[in-house]
Design a protein around this motif. Structure first.
Motif: not given
Length: 695
Positions: A504-509
């Motif tokens: 679950h990598p970080i992503r831009v909203n």
């Protein structure tokens, strides 16, 4: 202990019938502990003072010795109704009578009986004889029957004895006869009628809302609605007056409240977390940086109060430090107004002090980290009922929890061994079955661990599933950083073993997915275009310092609103930062090293002068206006600014009004370990120890 508490109260009020005093239970507990009394817990002192308030009441309605009213979880307003000597004499007579009764009850037990929960059977006549056999005691009272009633109930109130059937002597009895049915456990069908009843109540709330809205526009329409409600069938009424609102009328809150608490979040994942309606389900929210995890926690509390109709007094929110606690309370108040007042928002240290009855008022100049750790350990032992039989341990735990049903923990990855043990004891992790357990909701990021130097460990967040059951919920949409920064962060953390958010990598909203990945710097900086750069430097610390600071100077020249206080230079070893500081000083760039020794808060001149001024005030009461008046006369510097911040935080947390000066000093002493001031100069050189651990 009762005699010592009366003496403590008398010392706080002096003499004078009708005089009021605010009794801080924790300060009183510490004072009695300092005198050598064992186990003076705040909840025990509350039972004692409440017991005294029943003394001296007569059937003609005359006042008791004193009246008590709880102002909050820690403060009791005590009003003296008689002179101290009369109160002390009444309490002494009641205790002596209770002693005679206890001797009689023990004599009723079979010879050689030992242990707890032993059944002693007797009669009121025999109990009265036990009191009247003491000729000295009998000569001091006019009504032995009334003394018997009071002494017997007092023993029950203080949990020395349990009256069981004997309570019917004092309370009206009711005989309930049950049909002889086959015994079985409850099923969901048994609760269906109750669920239907509550569903009807929820519908009535929405009908009343519709009635009010109609009445504001046209009273005739409101009257028609009322008539239809009592004459039409339910489905026909709903189709006419509340069409297409099936989901709304099933909620235990108004549409406006639902929109503010749930729909305003926009992010569907945040909405599902906040509006989770499952019963007694522990939840771990694994959140990335800038994903709004604290906002989710605040909205979850609001949902429990407004949509689930949970009592605010049953909700406990725990944070790592005082600033985070104040921030949560401020956000919650903005969201649901006065409904937020009943919620308990504390640091783990402050909660432990309440549970253990620890006070640092008398030691305000020298509380240290070890003192706070010791209080945490003592609170955990109390919750576990160390040294008590199982039944007594359960009763103590129930009294200490004081009705809490929900625990919400912010920044779970930052807890250390002592905080972990406290949360575990509160939640009832080791209890068998579900009875007595609290529901735990925690938010945290296993990729962060900036407080490792205090003992914090990500091992605790990794053990959450094993400890409390559920798989984590992931919250990874970032609302803060640019696409380039997020991509670099994901690349950096990807090799980490045991990463809980690996899939679950970080992503831009979602709302910013169309923005340039470099953000505003993509246009401002033609060289980097907002990318994360790797600068070519030599292995020499001086060469590295020159390379880093030259690049920062280049970037600063591109931004008319540049602020050096928002910059940090982080290194693995301090030796690499010394030339950075030299460069800054030579070029007149404001700088502060992260390892500069910060003296203890209570050892500094400014806080000590503040406390000395408080202790010299007469009368011994203070309010927010007086506190603000003093701080307004002080110059603006880091330590006075910290005191200004503390005064404003106190006003928000306590809600105004006069309080005893000792209570305010106690509040200051609760600041706990790790409370540091803003830097004297904007920092250009720092390390992550400004927040926690060295990198």
């Amino acid at each position: 202990m009762e005699t010592a508490l009366i003496a403590h109260l008398r010392g706080s009020t002096g003499s004078g019938q009708g005089k009021d005093v605010l009794l801080h239970l924790r300060i009183a507990a510490q004072a009695l502990r300092d005198r050598g009394l064992s186990d003076p817990l705040p909840e025990r002192l509350w039972r004692i003072i409440r017991g005294i308030s029943y003394d001296g009441r007569r059937e003609d309605g005359s006042a008791a010795c004193l009246t008590v009213r709880k102002r909050d979880a820690e403060t009791v307003q005590v009003t003296l109704q008689r002179e101290w000597e009369a109160l002390k004499e009444t309490a002494t007579i009641r205790r002596e009578a209770a002693e005679r009764l206890l001797e009689h009850l023990l004599a009723c037990l079979p010879s050689g009986s030992r242990g707890t929960d032993l059944l002693a059977e007797t009669t009121l006549g025999k109990l009265l004889q036990a009191i009247e056999a003491d000729m000295v005691l009998k000569s001091r009272v006019r009504n032995p029957d009334k003394l018997l009633d009071r002494a017997l109930l007092w023993l029950h109130e203080q949990e020395v004895i349990r009256l069981n059937k004997g309570l019917t002597v004092f309370r009206p009895a009711m005989a309930i006869r049950l049909a002889q049915l086959e015994r079985r456990g409850f099923s969901s069908a048994d609760f269906a009628p109750l669920a239907l009843h509550y569903k009807g109540q929820v519908l009535q709330v929405h009908v009343m809302m519709a009635f009010a809205e109609c009445g504001l526009e046209a009273m005739r329409e409101a009257l028609r609605l009322a008539m239809d409600y009592f004459t039409l069938k339910e489905q026909e009424f709903l189709a006419r007056w509340l069409p297409d609102r099936d989901r709304e009328i099933g909620r235990e809150t108004t549409l406006e409240s639902w929109r503010v608490i749930v729909e305003s979040l926009k992010n569907p994942v945040q909405q599902r977390i906040v509006a989770d309606s499952r019963e007694q389900k522990n939840v771990l929210v694994l959140a990335g940086p800038g994903s709004g995890k604290t906002r989710v926690l605040v909205h979850r509390i609001a949902y429990l109060i407004r949509a689930r109709r949970e009592s605010a007094r049953g909700i406990l929110a725990l944070t790592y430090n005082r600033h985070a606690a104040i921030d949560i309370r401020r956000r919650l108040t903005e969201l649901i107004g006065d409904d937020a007042r009943g919620v308990t928002v504390l640091t783990c240290h402050a909660l432990a002090m309440r549970l253990a009855g620890a006070s640092f008022t008398g030691l305000a100049e020298r509380p240290d980290d070890e003192m706070f750790r010791e209080v945490l350990r003592r609170a955990v032992d109390l919750l576990h009922g160390e040294g008590l039989p199982p039944e007594d341990a359960d009763e103590r735990r129930e009294r200490l929890l004081a009705g809490f049903l929900w625990i919400l923990v912010d920044e779970y990855q930052d807890i250390g061994p002592e905080q972990y043990a406290l949360i575990s004891a509160l939640a009832g992790r080791t209890l068998g079955g579900d009875v007595g357990k609290l529901t735990l909701f925690a938010v945290g990021d296993d990729d962060q661990n900036v407080y490792a130097f205090t003992g914090a460990s990500v091992d605790f967040i990794r053990r959450f599933k094993a400890d409390y059951g559920p798989s984590p919920v992931y919250l990874t949409a970032n609302y803060r950083s640019t696409g380039h920064i997020i991509a670099a962060a994901n690349a950096m953390i990807e090799p980490a073993r045991e990463q809980m958010k690996a899939e679950h990598p970080i992503r831009v909203n979602w709302a910013r997915t169309g923005n340039p990945p470099g953000g505003a710097w993509e246009k401002l900086d033609p060289v980097s275009c907002g990318r994360v750069q790797i600068l070519p430097t030599g292995g020499d610390p001086v060469a590295q310092a020159q390379s880093v600071m030259t690049e920062l100077q280049r970037i600063a020249a591109l931004d008319p609103d540049w602020d050096w206080s928002r910059c940090a230079v982080i290194a693995r070893e301090w030796k690499y930062l010394v030339p950075v500081r030299a460069f800054c000083e030579m070029n007149e760039i404001p700088v502060q090293m992260g390892n500069e020794e910060i003296p203890g808060f209570w050892r500094l001149r400014e806080p000590r002068a503040f406390v000395d001024w408080l202790r010299g005030l007469e009368p011994r009461l203070v309010d927010d206006a007086v506190l603000r008046g003093w701080i307004e006369t002080c110059p603006s510097d880091p330590w006075h600014d910290l005191l200004r911040q503390a005064i404003e935080e106190h006003a928000l947390e306590r809600g105004g009004g006069e309080i005893p000066i000792d209570h305010f000093i106690e509040w200051l002493a609760e600041m706990g370990p790790g409370h540091t001031p803003p830097p004297a100069r904007p920092p250009a050189v720092d390390r992550t120890s400004g927040q926690g651990a060295e990198v």
